[in-house]
Write a protein that holds these residues in place. Structure first.
Motif, PDB file in Angstrom:
ATOM      1  N   UNK A 383       0.827  -1.203   0.000  1.00 27.60           N
ATOM      2  CA  UNK A 383       0.000   0.000   0.000  1.00 27.60           C
ATOM      3  C   UNK A 383       0.868   1.264   0.000  1.00 27.60           C
ATOM      4  N   UNK A 384       1.910   1.281   0.812  1.00 26.90           N
ATOM      5  CA  UNK A 384       2.782   2.448   0.927  1.00 26.90           C
ATOM      6  C   UNK A 384       3.439   2.791  -0.409  1.00 26.90           C
ATOM      7  N   UNK A 385       3.807   1.760  -1.166  1.00 31.00           N
ATOM      8  CA  UNK A 385       4.473   1.989  -2.452  1.00 31.00           C
ATOM      9  C   UNK A 385       3.495   2.191  -3.608  1.00 31.00           C
ATOM     10  N   UNK A 386       2.230   2.360  -3.280  1.00 37.72           N
ATOM     11  CA  UNK A 386       1.259   2.706  -4.305  1.00 37.72           C
ATOM     12  C   UNK A 386       0.584   1.539  -4.968  1.00 37.72           C
ATOM     13  N   UNK A 387       0.808   0.328  -4.479  1.00 37.29           N
ATOM     14  CA  UNK A 387       0.161  -0.838  -5.043  1.00 37.29           C
ATOM     15  C   UNK A 387      -1.162  -1.137  -4.373  1.00 37.29           C
ATOM     16  N   UNK A 388      -1.903  -2.043  -4.956  1.00 38.52           N
ATOM     17  CA  UNK A 388      -3.161  -2.500  -4.379  1.00 38.52           C
ATOM     18  C   UNK A 388      -2.938  -3.902  -3.839  1.00 38.52           C
ATOM     19  N   UNK A 389      -2.996  -4.101  -2.514  1.00 30.40           N
ATOM     20  CA  UNK A 389      -2.753  -5.439  -1.962  1.00 30.40           C
ATOM     21  C   UNK A 389      -3.670  -6.482  -2.583  1.00 30.40           C
ATOM     22  N   UNK A 390      -3.079  -7.603  -2.955  1.00 25.61           N
ATOM     23  CA  UNK A 390      -3.838  -8.691  -3.587  1.00 25.61           C
ATOM     24  C   UNK A 390      -4.596  -9.457  -2.509  1.00 25.61           C
ATOM     25  N   UNK A 391      -5.835  -9.056  -2.270  1.00 25.78           N
ATOM     26  CA  UNK A 391      -6.596  -9.613  -1.151  1.00 25.78           C
ATOM     27  C   UNK A 391      -6.971 -11.079  -1.346  1.00 25.78           C
ATOM     28  N   UNK A 392      -6.874 -11.585  -2.569  1.00 28.64           N
ATOM     29  CA  UNK A 392      -7.156 -13.001  -2.773  1.00 28.64           C
ATOM     30  C   UNK A 392      -5.944 -13.863  -2.417  1.00 28.64           C
ATOM     31  N   UNK A 393      -4.814 -13.219  -2.121  1.00 30.30           N
ATOM     32  CA  UNK A 393      -3.599 -13.923  -1.720  1.00 30.30           C
ATOM     33  C   UNK A 393      -3.195 -13.517  -0.309  1.00 30.30           C
ATOM     34  N   UNK A 394      -3.067 -12.225  -0.084  1.00 27.59           N
ATOM     35  CA  UNK A 394      -2.641 -11.710   1.210  1.00 27.59           C
ATOM     36  C   UNK A 394      -3.790 -11.769   2.212  1.00 27.59           C
ATOM     37  N   UNK A 395      -3.540 -12.441   3.336  1.00 29.14           N
ATOM     38  CA  UNK A 395      -4.569 -12.550   4.367  1.00 29.14           C
ATOM     39  C   UNK A 395      -4.448 -11.440   5.411  1.00 29.14           C
ATOM     40  N   UNK A 396      -3.311 -10.758   5.441  1.00 30.71           N
ATOM     41  CA  UNK A 396      -3.176  -9.607   6.313  1.00 30.71           C
ATOM     42  C   UNK A 396      -3.914  -8.412   5.735  1.00 30.71           C
ATOM     43  N   UNK A 397      -4.030  -7.360   6.539  1.00 34.28           N
ATOM     44  CA  UNK A 397      -4.742  -6.156   6.117  1.00 34.28           C
ATOM     45  C   UNK A 397      -3.808  -4.955   6.222  1.00 34.28           C
ATOM     46  N   UNK A 398      -3.873  -4.091   5.255  1.00 37.16           N
ATOM     47  CA  UNK A 398      -3.046  -2.891   5.292  1.00 37.16           C
ATOM     48  C   UNK A 398      -3.389  -2.060   6.520  1.00 37.16           C
ATOM     49  N   UNK A 399      -2.344  -1.606   7.197  1.00 32.65           N
ATOM     50  CA  UNK A 399      -2.512  -0.769   8.385  1.00 32.65           C
ATOM     51  C   UNK A 399      -2.647   0.712   8.036  1.00 32.65           C
ATOM     52  N   UNK A 400      -2.599   1.031   6.753  1.00 33.81           N
ATOM     53  CA  UNK A 400      -2.612   2.430   6.332  1.00 33.81           C
ATOM     54  C   UNK A 400      -3.756   3.241   6.940  1.00 33.81           C
ATOM     55  N   UNK A 401      -4.995   2.742   6.951  1.00 33.78           N
ATOM     56  CA  UNK A 401      -6.059   3.547   7.575  1.00 33.78           C
ATOM     57  C   UNK A 401      -5.777   3.862   9.041  1.00 33.78           C
ATOM     58  N   UNK A 402      -5.255   2.902   9.779  1.00 32.46           N
ATOM     59  CA  UNK A 402      -4.967   3.116  11.193  1.00 32.46           C
ATOM     60  C   UNK A 402      -3.803   4.080  11.372  1.00 32.46           C
ATOM     61  N   UNK A 403      -2.877   4.078  10.406  1.00 31.50           N
ATOM     62  CA  UNK A 403      -1.745   5.002  10.473  1.00 31.50           C
ATOM     63  C   UNK A 403      -2.176   6.434  10.186  1.00 31.50           C
ATOM     64  N   UNK A 404      -3.325   6.600   9.567  1.00 32.28           N
ATOM     65  CA  UNK A 404      -3.781   7.928   9.151  1.00 32.28           C
ATOM     66  C   UNK A 404      -5.045   8.363   9.880  1.00 32.28           C
ATOM     67  N   UNK A 405      -5.271   7.736  11.038  1.00 30.54           N
ATOM     68  CA  UNK A 405      -6.348   8.183  11.907  1.00 30.54           C
ATOM     69  C   UNK A 405      -7.720   7.663  11.587  1.00 30.54           C
ATOM     70  N   UNK A 406      -7.827   6.688  10.678  1.00 28.37           N
ATOM     71  CA  UNK A 406      -9.130   6.134  10.319  1.00 28.37           C
ATOM     72  C   UNK A 406      -9.211   4.685  10.794  1.00 28.37           C
ATOM     73  N   UNK A 407     -10.418   4.196  10.876  1.00 23.75           N
ATOM     74  CA  UNK A 407     -10.638   2.778  11.153  1.00 23.75           C
ATOM     75  C   UNK A 407     -11.645   2.245  10.145  1.00 23.75           C
ATOM     76  N   UNK A 408     -11.267   1.252   9.370  1.00 23.68           N
ATOM     77  CA  UNK A 408     -12.227   0.679   8.418  1.00 23.68           C
ATOM     78  C   UNK A 408     -13.486   0.212   9.136  1.00 23.68           C
ATOM     79  N   UNK A 409     -14.610   0.298   8.460  1.00 22.90           N
ATOM     80  CA  UNK A 409     -15.880  -0.078   9.081  1.00 22.90           C
ATOM     81  C   UNK A 409     -15.902  -1.546   9.480  1.00 22.90           C
TER      82      UNK A 409
END
Length: 553
Positions: A383-409
């Motif tokens: 996410x930091x490098x401008x890519x879109x995490x491949x959610x069908x492969x990666x089971x982790x979640x990008x922390x970017x929203x939490x780093x920027x003061x948001x929380x995904x719904x």
């Protein structure tokens, strides 16, 4: 401005052995300063409490049940995608300086016809990293091929031996100059034979700086994994760190006699291990833990040098820095040594992320209590490098929203961890087959359940029992909670991402057509139709839809 990233990982570092996480005596100002400029995650958990599978989970962004590298020495499948595979399409170098604990899948390479010494073979064997310097440590017999560069470095600086790593960096000297084995805990209070500037942690920090200097000339963005070997045993640290701490600086031991009176069969088996019996002795804790603390202090001092280096070279404002551990360490808590099993001491880790992006300014210095996992690091970097995490492969979640003061719904409801104890003598003690020697841990922020195949479950309420002394699994009053946690585990277990070759977005791109007509007609396949009229009507739907989708000329 070119973006870069440094993912710092310590080996076997407990979350509560840093001053920013509350340790009253072990002051770590440089790591604390990172937390002051980033986000400190208070509830971060690993996906396995042993080096190899924890790291393989981190590097793949996938749970152990998905990638299959279940213990040290179990190779990661040659076909498994790693962080390097996700960063490469973004033009980002994925570079290693330090440890991975990766074991190459040589049989897999042979099966695929990939030469081991080819560029692709080497990249797969090195867990997707471009190796600048790899050193897993832990080589007492010196039988590594190739030998770590650190051994050659020691020899070149006059520290010669059949195994310089052990005889200099991880041994002490007696009063008459005799070599004292650093593996033996009795010698943990003595300084390592090596002067501090030549110890493993300072050496690896300098190698990281060497890479950064060279990378400036290369011009490509990079993500460097600076993976320290310490504070993992041998508990041997150079002066002046060997005697910075003493008995009065130890955290109170977390254990209770009730844990030994009627323990869970697995707990009993691990309590009977030599490392647990010895760590349950006060004299061992008083000898070893000060050295463990000294190793951490040494890391903090070196990170101060690294952070200053980044600032002096104009890289601080463009470099994401992630600080983590691969698992914890019991240090005698719960009558246990090492890091296996399920307690907070073993599966909870420090995780600090500094995002230099202006969008993260509002959350600098914040502490997050959201449940996060080590597998979240990989998608965060993508996410930091401008890519879109491949959610069908990666089971982790990008922390970017939490780093920027948001929380995904829809943030995660629980974290999961696994441990394969088939390689441990404990398996024989509890009479479980290698196939069934697995535990699964689910934690929702309050309730923690441990499911053991063919053994009783465990259930703890960390709100009323933060030390995890009182197993509630057999208490009838808590059966609803136990069943709820089982449902969480069941839902997680039956839903691994197995369709890794096609993304969900690709499949869902056909949704509009599926709502209108029978898409099998795209392949010329006719299934289930009664007569020509029915078929012609469906073909007209298809034709009309395709005409509507065609771009206007």
């Amino acid at each position: 401005m070119q973006k870069n990233a440094i993912w710092i990982m310590c080996d076997q570092l407990r979350w509560d052995y840093l001053s920013c996480y509350g340790h009253p005596h072990l002051h770590t100002p440089n790591i604390d300063s990172l937390a002051e400029q980033g986000v400190k995650f208070n509830r971060a958990y690993v996906q396995s409490t042993v080096c190899g599978p924890s790291r393989m989970s981190a590097y793949t962004g996938r749970y152990m049940r998905s990638h299959g590298s279940t213990w040290n020495g179990v190779p990661l499948n040659a076909g498994e995608l790693t962080l390097g595979d996700h960063l490469a399409p973004l033009g980002v170098r994925n570079v290693l300086v330090g440890k991975t604990h990766m074991v190459a899948d040589k049989r897999g390479l042979d099966r695929l016809g990939i030469p081991h010494d080819s560029k692709i073979g080497q990249r797969i064997a090195q867990c997707g990293f471009e190796v600048y310097e790899r050193d897993d440590g832990l080589h007492p017999d010196g039988d590594y091929d190739p030998a770590p560069d650190y051994d050659a470095y020691l020899a070149a600086n006059g520290f010669e031996a059949d195994n310089p790593w052990e005889h200099w960096a991880n041994s002490a000297e007696g009063p008459n100059g005799e070599i004292l084995n650093g593996w033996l805990w009795a010698h943990a209070d003595k300084p390592a034979r090596i002067p501090n500037e030549h110890a493993e942690t300072p050496y690896m920090t300098r190698r990281a700086m060497d890479f950064i200097r060279e990378a400036k000339a290369d011009g490509r963005p990079w993500s460097m994994h600076l993976s320290y070997i310490k504070p993992h045993w041998p508990y041997m640290v150079s002066a002046p760190y060997h005697d910075m701490y003493c008995t009065e600086h130890l955290l109170p031991v977390v254990r209770d006699e009730s844990e030994r009176q009627s323990p869970h069969p697995l707990n009993r088996a691990f309590m009977d291990m030599k490392f647990s019996k010895n760590f349950s002795r006060d004299e061992v804790r008083e000898r070893v833990i000060p050295a463990y603390m000294g190793l951490i202090k040494q890391i903090d001092d070196q990170l101060g040098l690294l952070f200053s280096f980044l600032k002096e070279n104009g890289l601080w404002d463009s470099t994401m820095i992630i600080f983590s551990s691969d698992h914890g360490e019991y240090l005698g808590d719960h009558w246990l040594g090492e890091k296996y099993l399920y307690h907070e001491q073993s599966m909870r880790i420090p995780l600090i992320v500094y995002d230099p992006s202006p969008e993260a300014d509002q959350s600098r210095g914040c502490a997050s209590d959201e449940l996060v996992e080590l597998i979240d690091v990989a998608p965060t970097l993508v996410d930091f490098f401008g890519g879109k995490p491949a959610t069908h492969i990666l089971e982790g979640r990008s922390l970017t929203p939490l780093l920027r003061g948001d929380k995904p719904s829809e943030w995660r409801e629980a974290v999961f961890s696994e441990y394969d104890y088939s390689f441990d003598p404990a398996r024989l003690a509890v009479g479980v087959s290698a196939r069934d020697a697995r535990i699964f841990i689910v934690f929702d922020g309050r309730w923690k359940m441990i499911h053991s195949i063919n053994l009783p479950p465990l259930l703890f309420d960390l709100e009323s029992d933060p030390n995890e002394f009182d197993n509630l699994a057999e208490n009838p009053e808590f059966q609803n909670q136990l069943n709820r946690m089982k449902e969480l585990l069941f839902s997680w277990a039956i839903n691994p991402p197995t369709r890794t070759t096609l993304s969900n977005e690709f499949i869902e791109s056909f949704d509009d057509a599926l709502q209108v007509y029978d898409s099998t007609l795209d392949e010329g396949i006719i299934i289930g139709y009664w007569d020509e009229a029915e078929l012609e009507a469906e073909q007209k739907k298809r034709k009309d839809f395709l005409q509507q989708q065609a771009p206007a000329k």
